[in-house]
Design an enzyme around this catalytic site. Structure first.
Site, PDB file in Angstrom:
ATOM      1  N   HIS A  68       0.442 -25.199 -31.113  1.00 55.39           N
ATOM      2  CA  HIS A  68       1.521 -24.345 -30.602  1.00 55.39           C
ATOM      3  C   HIS A  68       2.807 -24.738 -31.336  1.00 55.39           C
ATOM      4  O   HIS A  68       3.239 -25.897 -31.261  1.00 55.39           O
ATOM      5  CB  HIS A  68       1.678 -24.534 -29.090  1.00 55.39           C
ATOM      6  N   GLU A  71       6.019 -26.801 -29.994  1.00 57.69           N
ATOM      7  CA  GLU A  71       5.813 -28.109 -29.347  1.00 57.69           C
ATOM      8  C   GLU A  71       6.130 -29.187 -30.387  1.00 57.69           C
ATOM      9  O   GLU A  71       5.246 -29.709 -31.079  1.00 57.69           O
ATOM     10  CB  GLU A  71       4.390 -28.178 -28.794  1.00 57.69           C
ATOM     11  N   HIS A 165       0.145 -32.083 -27.872  1.00 57.75           N
ATOM     12  CA  HIS A 165       0.941 -30.945 -27.379  1.00 57.75           C
ATOM     13  C   HIS A 165       2.125 -31.446 -26.561  1.00 57.75           C
ATOM     14  O   HIS A 165       2.208 -32.634 -26.217  1.00 57.75           O
ATOM     15  CB  HIS A 165       0.088 -30.073 -26.445  1.00 57.75           C
ATOM     16  N   GLU A 229      -0.853 -34.071 -23.646  1.00 57.67           N
ATOM     17  CA  GLU A 229       0.472 -33.487 -23.352  1.00 57.67           C
ATOM     18  C   GLU A 229       1.467 -34.639 -23.270  1.00 57.67           C
ATOM     19  O   GLU A 229       1.378 -35.487 -22.381  1.00 57.67           O
ATOM     20  CB  GLU A 229       0.436 -32.726 -22.019  1.00 57.67           C
TER      21      GLU A 229
HETATM   22  O1  LIG Z   1       2.528 -25.998 -20.478  1.00 54.79           O
HETATM   23  C1  LIG Z   1       1.744 -25.090 -20.690  1.00 54.79           C
HETATM   24  O2  LIG Z   1       1.668 -24.084 -19.957  1.00 54.79           O
HETATM   25  C2  LIG Z   1       0.776 -25.144 -21.835  1.00 54.79           C
HETATM   26  C3  LIG Z   1       0.732 -26.440 -22.592  1.00 54.79           C
HETATM   27  C4  LIG Z   1      -0.472 -26.342 -23.514  1.00 54.79           C
HETATM   28  O3  LIG Z   1      -0.356 -25.807 -24.579  1.00 54.79           O
HETATM   29  N1  LIG Z   1      -1.620 -26.793 -23.016  1.00 54.79           N
HETATM   30  C5  LIG Z   1      -2.876 -26.587 -23.694  1.00 54.79           C
HETATM   31  C6  LIG Z   1      -3.969 -27.244 -22.895  1.00 54.79           C
HETATM   32  C7  LIG Z   1      -5.309 -27.104 -23.572  1.00 54.79           C
HETATM   33  C8  LIG Z   1      -6.473 -27.620 -22.736  1.00 54.79           C
HETATM   34  O4  LIG Z   1      -6.689 -27.068 -21.652  1.00 54.79           O
HETATM   35  O5  LIG Z   1      -7.162 -28.535 -23.189  1.00 54.79           O
HETATM   36  C9  LIG Z   1      -3.119 -25.087 -23.791  1.00 54.79           C
HETATM   37  O6  LIG Z   1      -2.787 -24.373 -22.837  1.00 54.79           O
HETATM   38  O7  LIG Z   1      -3.658 -24.665 -24.804  1.00 54.79           O
HETATM   39 ZN   LIG Z   2       0.361 -26.610 -26.443  1.00 54.90          ZN
END
Ligand SMILES: O=C(O)CCC(=O)N[C@@H](CCC(=O)O)C(=O)O
Ligand SMILES: [Zn+2]
Length: 350
Positions: A68, A71, A165, A229
């Site tokens: 993303h 980020e 991320h 994260e």
């Molecule tokens: O904060 C958010 O809403 C999204 C942060 C983010 O990009 N998280 C990843 C997590 C991926 C996973 O579930 O392993 C995403 O949503 O792609």
């Molecule tokens: Zn992300």
């Protein structure tokens, strides 16, 4: 001088692979050179650079960021590591593949250009009846670079992938990791120790397959793989890099030491959660009852409203059901919210 020789000359001098990638949003000719310490450097494409030290290695490490583009903290961490490696300041003992996932989305300062890259892995980039776009092509290529990297590893050597991320919202637990679904295999305490050393004491255990990069490398390549994260999204220049010092130190040790010893596992060091359910947006009219500054890990009482999807009101069905990644703006059909409940270390951990 060819364009490739020119960028290699520049890269040898400044180590600035991030700028080089940002200047070539979707494609960069492959190139190779060798550092003074005999580490082989291979540029596979824009955003994709591999380092192979001239010694016997035991680990094959993939570090991805900018899946993303907005980020930025993980991008800055990886940028610093790459510069230190190219300058010779950081000498590697392990093979490493760095990936800046989506250079164009870095340039526009957005999560993605057309489509969320982290919903396109594990083959979801290529679907009959759905037109390809730059992000779909990129997801396909990134899978290939990871496959080739692991395929070129020595038999029996170790594989890991940390997909770095930052979250859109603030989080009660500032740093946390998503452990992809392991299809019944045990969760590894040694990986929790690694994460703790990175400053990450909170881990969510997924219970179903996903289209994410970390699930892909875990499922397809058997890598120890996590979405990590590291804090909240901030523009370049606004990250307090001291908050990422432990992460950077731990990643540095992982790639520059033959073996890293972590302290003994102690369950009380961790907050673990299992995913209770995934709520997808299925209707145009989708909303949350809470504000944009409600933090990840906020718990709801049983019976409290969590989301409204068209005419369907969705209520917390267990006491303390906590929200993760709420996003009402996702494309219809995609995950708008994860909910989690606490879990304990038990015999499913090895
Ligand atoms: O904060 C958010 O809403 C999204 C942060 C983010 O990009 N998280 C990843 C997590 C991926 C996973 O579930 O392993 C995403 O949503 O792609
Ligand atoms: Zn992300």
């Amino acid at each position: 001088m060819s364009a490739t020789a020119e960028y290699i000359n520049q890269l040898k001098q400044d180590g600035d692979f991030l700028t080089l990638s940002r200047n070539h949003e979707w494609h960069l000719e492959a190139g190779q050179f060798t550092l003074n310490n005999n580490t082989q450097v291979t540029i596979h494409d824009t955003g994709v650079i591999e380092f192979e030290p001239d010694c016997i290695t035991s680990k094959n490490v993939v570090l991805s960021s900018a899946i993303h583009g907005n980020e930025t903290a993980p991008i800055e961490i990886c940028d610093e590591l790459i510069k230190q490696i190219i300058s010779g300041q950081l000498e590697l003992q392990q093979r490493v593949l760095f990936i800046f996932g989506n250079p164009q989305s870095i340039n526009i300062g957005k999560r993605f250009v057309e489509e969320n890259l982290n919903r396109l892995f594990n083959g979801h980039h290529t679907v009959d009846g759905i037109a390809m776009n730059d992000e779909r092509v990129r997801a396909d290529k990134l899978e290939q670079y990871v496959s080739d990297f692991y395929a070129r590893s020595e038999q029996g050597t170790y594989r890991c992938h940390y997909d770095l991320h930052t979250a859109i919202r603030g989080s009660k637990n500032e740093k946390f990791a998503v452990y992809p679904f392991l299809h019944g295999k045990p969760w590894k305490k040694s990986q929790l120790q690694f994460l703790l050393s990175c400053g990450v004491n909170t881990v969510l255990m997924m219970k179903s397959p996903a289209t994410t990069f970390s699930y892909y490398s875990s499922f397809v390549h058997g890598a120890d793989s996590f979405t990590v994260e590291l804090g909240q999204v901030k523009p370049f220049g606004e990250n307090d890099m001291s908050r990422f010092a432990k992460t950077k130190q731990t990643l540095t040790a992982l790639i520059s030491q033959k073996e890293v010893k972590y302290p003994e596992f102690n369950a009380s060091d961790f907050e673990l959660f299992s995913v209770h359910r995934t709520i997808n947006r299925t209707e145009q009219n989708f909303s949350f009852p809470f504000s944009d500054d409600a933090e990840n890990f906020t718990g709801f009482a049983k019976g409290e409203l969590l989301a409204t999807d068209g005419d369907n009101a969705i209520y917390a069905d267990v006491e303390g059901e906590a929200i993760i990644f709420p996003n009402a703006q996702v494309a219809i059909g995609q995950r708008a919210l994860l909910t989690v409940v606490p879990m304990q270390v038990d015999s499913r951990f090895s």
